[in-house]
Structure formats: C-alpha cells, structure tokens
Design a protein around this motif. Structure first.
Motif, mmCIF file in Angstrom:
data_model
loop_
_atom_site.group_PDB
_atom_site.id
_atom_site.type_symbol
_atom_site.label_atom_id
_atom_site.label_comp_id
_atom_site.label_asym_id
_atom_site.label_seq_id
_atom_site.Cartn_x
_atom_site.Cartn_y
_atom_site.Cartn_z
ATOM 1 N N LYS A 1 -1.426 1.045 9.601
ATOM 2 C CA LYS A 1 -0.280 0.771 10.471
ATOM 3 C C LYS A 1 0.046 -0.719 10.520
ATOM 4 N N VAL A 2 1.316 -1.004 10.784
ATOM 5 C CA VAL A 2 1.769 -2.377 10.955
ATOM 6 C C VAL A 2 0.949 -3.025 12.062
ATOM 7 N N GLY A 3 0.485 -4.245 11.795
ATOM 8 C CA GLY A 3 -0.332 -4.988 12.755
ATOM 9 C C GLY A 3 -1.826 -4.859 12.503
ATOM 10 N N GLU A 4 -2.219 -3.816 11.776
ATOM 11 C CA GLU A 4 -3.640 -3.618 11.448
ATOM 12 C C GLU A 4 -3.979 -4.344 10.150
ATOM 13 N N GLU A 5 -5.277 -4.589 9.963
ATOM 14 C CA GLU A 5 -5.731 -5.086 8.672
ATOM 15 C C GLU A 5 -5.644 -3.962 7.658
ATOM 16 N N PHE A 6 -5.226 -4.301 6.432
ATOM 17 C CA PHE A 6 -5.178 -3.260 5.415
ATOM 18 C C PHE A 6 -6.606 -2.907 5.022
ATOM 19 N N PRO A 7 -6.906 -1.599 4.843
ATOM 20 C CA PRO A 7 -8.282 -1.188 4.495
ATOM 21 C C PRO A 7 -8.761 -1.800 3.178
ATOM 22 N N GLU A 8 -10.061 -1.929 3.077
ATOM 23 C CA GLU A 8 -10.679 -2.457 1.856
ATOM 24 C C GLU A 8 -10.313 -1.598 0.644
ATOM 25 N N PHE A 9 -10.125 -2.254 -0.501
ATOM 26 C CA PHE A 9 -9.842 -1.531 -1.739
ATOM 27 C C PHE A 9 -10.286 -2.361 -2.933
ATOM 28 N N VAL A 10 -10.432 -1.687 -4.067
ATOM 29 C CA VAL A 10 -10.621 -2.323 -5.364
ATOM 30 C C VAL A 10 -9.729 -1.554 -6.330
ATOM 31 N N PHE A 11 -8.749 -2.255 -6.908
ATOM 32 C CA PHE A 11 -7.859 -1.660 -7.899
ATOM 33 C C PHE A 11 -8.214 -2.210 -9.272
ATOM 34 N N GLN A 12 -8.148 -1.370 -10.279
ATOM 35 C CA GLN A 12 -8.298 -1.792 -11.673
ATOM 36 C C GLN A 12 -6.912 -1.680 -12.303
ATOM 37 N N PHE B 1 -5.582 6.759 1.999
ATOM 38 C CA PHE B 1 -4.668 6.121 2.945
ATOM 39 C C PHE B 1 -3.712 7.129 3.588
ATOM 40 N N HIS B 2 -3.901 8.425 3.300
ATOM 41 C CA HIS B 2 -3.122 9.522 3.912
ATOM 42 C C HIS B 2 -1.617 9.373 3.685
ATOM 43 N N LEU B 3 -1.233 8.953 2.490
ATOM 44 C CA LEU B 3 0.187 8.742 2.191
ATOM 45 C C LEU B 3 0.880 10.073 1.939
ATOM 46 N N THR B 4 2.016 10.264 2.585
ATOM 47 C CA THR B 4 2.756 11.521 2.466
ATOM 48 C C THR B 4 4.184 11.324 1.988
ATOM 49 N N SER B 5 4.667 10.092 1.974
ATOM 50 C CA SER B 5 6.035 9.805 1.557
ATOM 51 C C SER B 5 5.987 8.900 0.332
ATOM 52 N N MET B 6 6.856 9.168 -0.636
ATOM 53 C CA MET B 6 6.876 8.357 -1.847
ATOM 54 C C MET B 6 8.260 7.790 -2.080
ATOM 55 N N PRO B 7 8.326 6.523 -2.425
ATOM 56 C CA PRO B 7 7.200 5.595 -2.392
ATOM 57 C C PRO B 7 6.871 5.174 -0.962
ATOM 58 N N THR B 8 5.662 4.673 -0.809
ATOM 59 C CA THR B 8 5.253 3.987 0.405
ATOM 60 C C THR B 8 4.894 2.570 -0.010
ATOM 61 N N VAL B 9 5.449 1.602 0.695
ATOM 62 C CA VAL B 9 5.250 0.192 0.346
ATOM 63 C C VAL B 9 4.721 -0.546 1.568
ATOM 64 N N PHE B 10 3.648 -1.294 1.355
ATOM 65 C CA PHE B 10 3.070 -2.111 2.420
ATOM 66 C C PHE B 10 3.251 -3.576 2.064
ATOM 67 N N LEU B 11 3.730 -4.357 3.024
ATOM 68 C CA LEU B 11 3.761 -5.809 2.898
ATOM 69 C C LEU B 11 2.617 -6.334 3.742
ATOM 70 N N ILE B 12 1.719 -7.080 3.113
ATOM 71 C CA ILE B 12 0.519 -7.577 3.773
ATOM 72 C C ILE B 12 0.592 -9.097 3.840
ATOM 73 N N ASN B 13 0.364 -9.647 5.027
ATOM 74 C CA ASN B 13 0.470 -11.102 5.186
ATOM 75 C C ASN B 13 -0.777 -11.795 4.632
ATOM 76 N N PRO B 14 -0.753 -13.121 4.516
ATOM 77 C CA PRO B 14 -1.896 -13.842 3.926
ATOM 78 C C PRO B 14 -3.219 -13.651 4.661
ATOM 79 N N GLU B 15 -3.175 -13.225 5.923
ATOM 80 C CA GLU B 15 -4.410 -12.971 6.671
ATOM 81 C C GLU B 15 -4.948 -11.557 6.452
ATOM 82 N N GLY B 16 -4.206 -10.733 5.704
ATOM 83 C CA GLY B 16 -4.670 -9.377 5.401
ATOM 84 C C GLY B 16 -4.133 -8.297 6.310
ATOM 85 N N GLN B 17 -3.227 -8.656 7.221
ATOM 86 C CA GLN B 17 -2.656 -7.660 8.132
ATOM 87 C C GLN B 17 -1.346 -7.104 7.575
#
Length: 153
Positions: free
Chosen positions: A24-35, A118-134
């Motif tokens: 959710k907006v305002g939360e830290e984005f969960p940890e991930f590792v993408f290849q 991440f329980h995504l149900t709508s496509m596309p879903t786009v997250f903008l994450i600030n430099p602090e990770g939120q």
C-alpha cells in the motif's frame, strides 16, 4: 474481486490472491530479488537512494502499447531531472527483450511468483517507490501512469 492463481504443476491447487494484502501507498515495499533478462540482480536494497518504478504485467500478448509508450517517454524525460530505475516484471517466459531493447527499463520474465506474493489482481499494476523505499503511488489498469507529478515531492 477475488482472483485465483493456476499452478500447472498441481492443477487442483488454487491460491487465493487477496487485494487487501497488496503493498500500500505509504508502506515500505516488500523485500525482493529480481533477475533481469540481462542477468543483472536487482534487490530492494540496491534500489534505495533512487526513485523506482515497478511495472507488473502478466503477458506481452495483452499489452497496452500506447500506455507503455507514454510510460517510456515519461521515464526518458524524468531521468534528466532525477535518478529513477524502472523494471518491467512479466509473469511468463516471453520474448520481452525486444520490447525493452533501447529503453530505460530493465525486464524480468517468469515473475509469476511475485504476482502471487504481492497479491496483484489488476494488470498492469505499477508501483512508484521513493528513494527511502516507501510506496509513493500505485497505478492499476490501462489508465495513464502519471508518476512524474510525485517526483517533486
């Protein structure tokens, strides 16, 4: 709306995706590792200090080209003013390399597990994450992805 994930390894197994559990907006984005398709590893920690845009899309076969073209144009413009990293995460093993070639966006394929996590149900879903990770903003569906208005905050 509830959506279910089909597991080809176990066709009888149904996994519920709960939209209430999405980041959710305002939360830290969960940890991930993408290849990425270029073999680069991208982690939550490596994105810190930059604006980040995560574009989750199930398949290039259902791609909304006009929306993506505008997103790429906006990324090119924004990158002249701020540091921003963009990643497109696709659910399946599709030839995304050509789609992303010569654009300021990394690609990830076979990312279906992230859609479930991440329980995504709508496509596309786009997250903008600030430099602090939120999470600064979230966009769903084929409406314009107006992330630039959040960058000056």
């Amino acid at each position: 709306m509830e959506k279910y994930l089909f597991d080809p390894e176990d066709p009888r197994k149904v996994i519920l995706r709960n939209p209430a559990l999405q980041p959710k907006v305002g939360e830290e984005f969960p940890e991930f590792v993408f290849q990425t398709v270029k073999g680069k590893e991208i982690t939550t920690a490596s994105m810190r200090g930059n604006w980040s845009l995560l574009f989750f899309k199930n398949s290039i076969s259902t791609f909304h080209q006009a929306q993506f073209d505008q997103l790429l144009a906006d990324l090119n413009e924004a990158s002249t003013e701020v540091k921003i990293k963009a990643i497109a995460i696709f659910a399946y093993d599709e030839p995304v390399e050509l789609l992303l070639e010569n654009h300021p966006i990394d690609g990830v394929k076979n990312g279906n597990g992230f859609f479930q996590r991440f329980h995504l149900t709508s496509m596309p879903t786009v997250f903008l994450i600030n430099p602090e990770g939120q999470i600064e903003a979230k966009f769903e569906g084929t409406k314009p992805i107006d992330f630039k208005s959040f960058l000056g905050k």
